[in-house]
Design an enzyme around this catalytic site. Structure first.
Site, PDB file in Angstrom:
ATOM      1  N   ARG A   1     -26.167  -3.172   5.803  1.00 17.88           N
ATOM      2  CA  ARG A   1     -25.457  -3.731   5.704  1.00 17.88           C
ATOM      3  C   ARG A   1     -26.117  -5.218   6.682  1.00 17.88           C
ATOM      4  O   ARG A   1     -25.785  -6.111   6.794  1.00 17.88           O
ATOM      5  CB  ARG A   1     -23.673  -4.772   5.388  1.00 17.88           C
TER       6      ARG A   1
ATOM      7  N   LYS B   1       0.711  -0.840  -0.046  1.00 13.33           N
ATOM      8  CA  LYS B   1       0.496   0.325  -0.314  1.00 13.33           C
ATOM      9  C   LYS B   1       1.097   1.439  -0.034  1.00 13.33           C
ATOM     10  O   LYS B   1       1.404   1.044   0.931  1.00 13.33           O
ATOM     11  CB  LYS B   1      -0.986   0.369   1.258  1.00 13.33           C
TER      12      LYS B   1
ATOM     13  N   GLU C   1     -20.231  -5.752   8.184  1.00  8.52           N
ATOM     14  CA  GLU C   1     -21.223  -5.541   9.252  1.00  8.52           C
ATOM     15  C   GLU C   1     -21.973  -6.146   9.487  1.00  8.52           C
ATOM     16  O   GLU C   1     -22.784  -5.944  11.167  1.00  8.52           O
ATOM     17  CB  GLU C   1     -22.011  -4.540   8.663  1.00  8.52           C
TER      18      GLU C   1
HETATM   19  N1  HTL Z   1     -17.512  -1.334   5.242  1.00  9.44           N
HETATM   20  C1  HTL Z   1     -17.618  -1.518   3.583  1.00  9.44           C
HETATM   21  C2  HTL Z   1     -19.467  -2.932   3.473  1.00  9.44           C
HETATM   22  N2  HTL Z   1     -17.493  -1.360   2.414  1.00  9.44           N
HETATM   23  C3  HTL Z   1     -16.618  -0.297   3.040  1.00  9.44           C
HETATM   24  N3  HTL Z   1     -16.050   0.273   1.336  1.00  9.44           N
HETATM   25  C4  HTL Z   1     -15.936   0.087   3.616  1.00  9.44           C
HETATM   26  C5  HTL Z   1     -16.195  -0.556   4.933  1.00  9.44           C
HETATM   27  C6  HTL Z   1     -14.776   1.134   4.463  1.00  9.44           C
HETATM   28  N4  HTL Z   1     -14.140   1.321   3.122  1.00  9.44           N
HETATM   29  C7  HTL Z   1     -13.538   1.391   2.348  1.00  9.44           C
HETATM   30  S1  HTL Z   1     -11.856   1.019   2.148  1.00  9.44           S
HETATM   31  C8  HTL Z   1     -11.903   0.241   2.335  1.00  9.44           C
HETATM   32  C9  HTL Z   1     -12.921  -0.447   3.873  1.00  9.44           C
HETATM   33  C10 HTL Z   1     -13.328  -0.950   5.246  1.00  9.44           C
HETATM   34  C11 HTL Z   1     -10.440  -1.043   3.463  1.00  9.44           C
HETATM   35  C12 HTL Z   1     -10.463  -2.283   1.702  1.00  9.44           C
HETATM   36  O1  HTL Z   1      -9.591  -2.757   1.707  1.00  9.44           O
HETATM   37  P1  HTL Z   1      -8.781  -3.442   1.061  1.00  9.44           P
HETATM   38  O2  HTL Z   1      -8.259  -2.681  -0.088  1.00  9.44           O
HETATM   39  O3  HTL Z   1      -7.766  -4.839   1.557  1.00  9.44           O
HETATM   40  O4  HTL Z   1     -10.279  -4.222  -0.081  1.00  9.44           O
HETATM   41  P2  HTL Z   1      -7.116  -1.516   0.599  1.00  9.44           P
HETATM   42  O5  HTL Z   1      -7.384  -0.134   0.717  1.00  9.44           O
HETATM   43  O6  HTL Z   1      -6.471  -1.722  -0.863  1.00  9.44           O
HETATM   44  O7  HTL Z   1      -6.073  -2.625   0.611  1.00  9.44           O
HETATM   45  C13 HTL Z   1     -14.047   2.700   1.226  1.00  9.44           C
HETATM   46  O8  HTL Z   1     -14.964   2.956   2.380  1.00  9.44           O
HETATM   47  C14 HTL Z   1     -13.151   3.155   0.823  1.00  9.44           C
END
Ligand code: HTL
Ligand code: MG
Length: 485
Positions: free
Chosen positions: A391, A279, A363
């Protein structure tokens, strides 16, 4: 710049393979420049650049479908698909979405913003393709964080069962917004230290540096879906579900990724390509602190400093209230679905580590874990942004409200949220919570009332949703707080 000549993915295909790393670093510079001006999902987007370049080089979008999970990592995809001149409008009113959006571009396969939807969407597309007798590739990229969500896991279960042709690119940077959680995540770490893996490259070498083992070996093993790619003693859960597993590979070696993807498109059935990424890749301070640089506001590139956020947020007021509540009441317990930072719980998680649980991006699970705790005498506080509580709608009704259980919902980001846009606005909670019997809803006007409402909710029993907006609030004065029980 190579990027100047790219209006669409077809221009990208004119480049030589050895030019792709140069293009990737140009894309990174552009992503840094754009997010420095207006903020955005910097670290995730930097980490996904090489995977995106390789996918667009090998596949033929928009005929082939490239899906992104959450869509916050897709800035390079936007830059390669004719939107470079509008990137300065990203996350602004009337501008480009911060995520992928079907109505924005024919290259955006799904509209997204919430996590864990890409695999189910890809499965639906695979059914559509096969039902209509068509022939194109489907590739879904999903982060390790998003893979903690039930939707992703349930879809994977079905993908392995139905054996539909598709490529899943697992973009594994070991991070959600905060450190990733869960057994699958832990398992993915063990894949990096398999004994054969170290043997192949000699002891002492870091997992990532040992990824350039012969590709022929990776591919011949990948073809044989009956054989585990790893030590036969160890069970690979993807493989066990019927999804061919390839990896782990270096998610920043764009030429190797092109080579691999070209071969994977020839294979029948579903394949998961496990790519290790960093990242914040390419920007020292973002690599060093991916939590801070997940979604920064505008910043100074040279200094690596964000525009100072002044003031005390509602989320911080909530965190303070929880520290106090948990001090006074041993039954208090805070659950977060992967939103420690955004929900103001960093300090709480350190002060009360034994009464804090991050369940991952799940969630529905967060709400029902709360219900289980409440049934056994606890007073759980489930901290969820309004938009993500959508959700857990059924769980609020089915697991909490029917038996009038004392689960308290801290509904953050109620109302419009600004830059994240339509997928993230907290505009439905009042309507859907009001429709559920037994749920009380409370909206504090200030931080003192917020504290009093959480105390009152514990005393009152039954489900209570305490809802507050994004933005700042005056901190609550120390001392007594009104009795709202
Ligand atoms: N819960 C749900 C259902 N959707 C989202 N988007 C979130 C919470 C909040 N959220 C993000 S980005 C993210 C979360 C928890 C982390 C995703 O991790 P991943 O990707 O490993 O998939 P990475 O960032 O590249 O490491 C947003 O709302 C933008
Ligand atoms: Mg991640």
């Amino acid at each position: 710049m190579l990027l100047d000549a790219i209006q669409s993915p077809s221009d990208l295909k004119l480049l030589r393979r050895d030019e792709l790393p140069i293009l990737a670093s140009e894309l990174r510079r552009e992503i840094i420049r754009i997010t420095a001006m207006g903020g955005g999902h910097l670290a995730s987007s930097l980490g996904a650049v090489d995977l995106i370049v390789a996918l667009h080089y090998v596949l033929d979008s928009p005929r082939d479908r490239i899906l992104f999970d959450v869509g916050h990592q897709a800035y390079a995809h936007k830059l390669l698909t004719g939107r470079r001149d509008r990137m300065h409008t990203i996350r602004k009113e009337g501008g480009l979405s911060g995520f992928t959006k079907v109505s924005e571009s024919e290259h955006d396969a799904i509209t997204v913003g919430h996590a864990s939807t890409s695999l189910a969407s890809a499965l639906g597309m695979a059914y559509a393709r096969d039902s209509l007798g068509q022939d194109y590739q489907i590739a879904a990229m999903i982060g390790d964080g998003s893979l903690t969500g039930g939707m992703a896991l349930a879809a994977l279960n079905q993908i392995g069962f139905t054996q539909k042709n598709m490529i899943i690119v697992l973009n594994d940077n070991e991070m959600s917004i905060s450190e990733n959680v869960g057994a699958l995540n832990k398992f993915m770490r063990t894949l990096q230290v398999q004994p054969w893996f170290q043997d192949a490259e000699g002891a002492g070498k870091k997992a990532l540096s040992s990824l350039s083992r012969p590709l022929g070996e990776i591919l011949s093993r990948a073809k044989d879906s009956a054989r585990s790619f790893f030590d036969p003693q160890s069970v690979n859960p993807f493989h066990a579900m019927g999804v061919r597993y390839v990896g782990p590979v270096d998610g920043h070696d764009v030429q190797e990724l092109v080579y691999l993807l070209k071969h994977l498109t020839q294979l029948e059935g579903p394949t998961i390509l496990h790519a290790l990424t960093k990242k914040g890749k390419g920007l020292g301070y973002a690599e060093a602190n991916p939590i801070k640089w997940h979604g920064p506001p505008k910043f100074d590139i040279e200094l690596g400093e964000t525009s100072a956020s002044s003031g005390h947020s509602w989320s911080a007021a909530f965190g303070d209230a929880m520290i106090e509540l948990a001090k006074d009441d041993p039954r208090a317990f805070v659950i977060t679905p992967a939103m420690r930072e955004g929900s103001g719980l960093v300090k709480y998680s350190k002060v009360h580590p034994n009464r804090y649980l991050d369940v991952g991006i799940a969630e529905d699970v967060a709400v029902t874990v709360g219900a289980g705790m409440a049934l056994q005498g606890m007073r759980p506080v489930v901290a969820i942004y309004s938009t993500f509580l959508q959700r857990g709608f059924d769980q609020v009704i089915h697991d909490v409200a029917i038996e009038n259980l004392p689960v308290i919902f801290a509904v953050d980001r109620g109302g419009m949220v600004g830059a994240d846009g339509s997928t993230h606005h907290g505009v439905f909670d009042l309507s859907f919570l009001r429709s559920i019997p037994n749920v009380s809803i409370a909206l504090p006007k200030d931080a003192l009332e917020l504290r009093a409402m959480f105390k009152g909710a514990v005393k009152r029993g039954g489900p209570v949703a305490i809802r507050y907006p994004r933005g700042n609030v005056e901190p609550a004065p120390e001392g007594s707080c009104p009795d709202l029980g």
